[in-house]
Design an enzyme around this catalytic site. Structure first.
Site, short mmCIF file in Angstrom:
data_model
loop_
_atom_site.label_atom_id
_atom_site.label_comp_id
_atom_site.label_asym_id
_atom_site.label_seq_id
_atom_site.Cartn_x
_atom_site.Cartn_y
_atom_site.Cartn_z
N GLY A 14 0.79 -1.22 0.00
CA GLY A 14 0.00 0.00 0.00
C GLY A 14 0.82 1.27 0.00
N ASN A 83 1.38 4.78 9.26
CA ASN A 83 0.68 4.21 8.12
C ASN A 83 0.03 2.87 8.44
OD1 ASN A 83 0.15 3.78 5.11
ND2 ASN A 83 1.52 2.07 5.56
N ALA A 84 0.54 2.15 9.41
CA ALA A 84 0.02 0.82 9.72
C ALA A 84 -1.46 0.89 10.08
CB ALA A 84 0.81 0.19 10.86
N TYR A 148 -14.06 1.21 12.16
CA TYR A 148 -13.02 1.88 11.38
C TYR A 148 -13.17 3.40 11.55
CZ TYR A 148 -10.18 3.31 7.37
OH TYR A 148 -9.24 3.91 6.57
N PRO A 178 -7.00 9.90 2.44
CA PRO A 178 -7.17 9.36 1.09
C PRO A 178 -8.58 8.83 0.86
CG PRO A 178 -5.33 8.33 2.28
CD PRO A 178 -6.18 9.04 3.27
N GLY A 179 -9.00 8.87 -0.39
CA GLY A 179 -10.20 8.16 -0.79
C GLY A 179 -9.83 6.75 -1.19
#
Length: 279
Positions: A14, A83-84, A148, A178-179
């Site tokens: 990613g 980022n994880a 989430y 981000p989308g």
């Protein structure tokens, strides 16, 4: 600040992997955390002198503090990228206690503890940049994504407060929203709760269409998104938020405008709970 050394969590795929590839190609040093070394063997082979691989599960708070303490003895870390993380889908009632605890520990608490661990060294060196990978799901909520959203709404509030606390130390904060993107987040690592028959046909299961590549791929290019994130570090002051993806921006603006409009209808209600003037 030249931003020579970056610490990025979750670089096996990613955004983390895309950013690491681009930074290493630019001559930067990247300390990347993973849980499976095999997934970054290509980076280890190609950049043996500038890519540092570290094993880390961000749900292990003690391990976070041990790792950061070790790293800051040898490196001046200019940029931390949290980022994880992963997605968990299903109606709130369908989620197990273990699923709830795990996503909060990964997507929320893990990022909080990474920031807390790195701040002392950034204060001491007199500069730094904290980049939090969130989602436009940190502003916009959809059924079937409750936990989430709980994690992303929570980490955005934390980072916005921290940004104000550390600005005087020349430490900038950017929340990246981000989308949808063509990453393993959507098409590989997403976790789905055990479905209950009661929710068959319910909006909580609309995510099933999104997770099936046969229904069309997400519009976001992770490599382009990674580039924009990297470029943001040169901005001074740091942009507090970055929305990546035209659909994400459109949905975010529509949601916020609706929210503000609703608040504006509550003027009399809000004032009715104040003490009268002079009392």
């Amino acid at each position: 600040m030249e931003n020579k050394t970056w610490l990025i969590t979750g670089v096996s795929n990613g955004f983390g992997h895309a950013m690491t590839e681009q930074l290493l190609a630019q001559g930067k040093t990247v300390i990347g955390t993973v849980r499976n070394v095999a997934k970054v063997q290509d980076l280890m082979d190609q950049y043996p002198d500038t890519f540092v691989n570290e094993i880390l599960d961000v749900t292990d708070v003690s391990a976070i503090h041990r790792l950061v303490a070790k790293l800051t003895q040898s490196y001046q870390i200019d940029v931390l990228v949290n980022n994880a993380g992963y997605g968990l889908f299903g109606a709130a009632e369908e989620l197990s206690d273990d699923e709830i605890n795990r996503i909060i520990a990964t997507d929320l608490t893990g990022s909080i503890q990474m920031v807390r661990a790195i701040l002392p060294s950034m204060r001491h060196q007199g500069h730094g940049r904290l980049i939090q990978i969130s989602s436009y799901g940190g502003q916009v909520a959809f059924p079937g994504n409750a936990m989430y959203h709980a994690a992303k709404f929570g980490i955005e509030g934390f980072m916005e407060a921290v940004a104000q606390e550390v600005a005087s130390f020349n430490i900038g904060v950017t929340i990246v929203e981000p989308g949808g993107a063509r990453t393993e987040f959507r098409y590989g690592s997403a976790q789905v709760a055990k479905a209950m028959p009661a929710y068959e046909g319910n909006p909580a299961h609309a995510f099933q269409t999104m997770l099936d590549p046969a229904n069309g791929l997400a519009p976001g290019d992770p490599k382009r998104m990674a580039s924009r994130i990297i470029e943001s570090v040169a901005q001074d002051p740091a942009p507090l938020r970055m929305v990546l993806g035209s659909q994400a921006l459109e949905n975010t603006i529509a949601t916020l405008e609706k929210r503000v409009a609703d608040f504006k209808t509550q003027t009399d209600l809000a004032a009715s709970t104040d003490f009268p003037a002079g009392e």
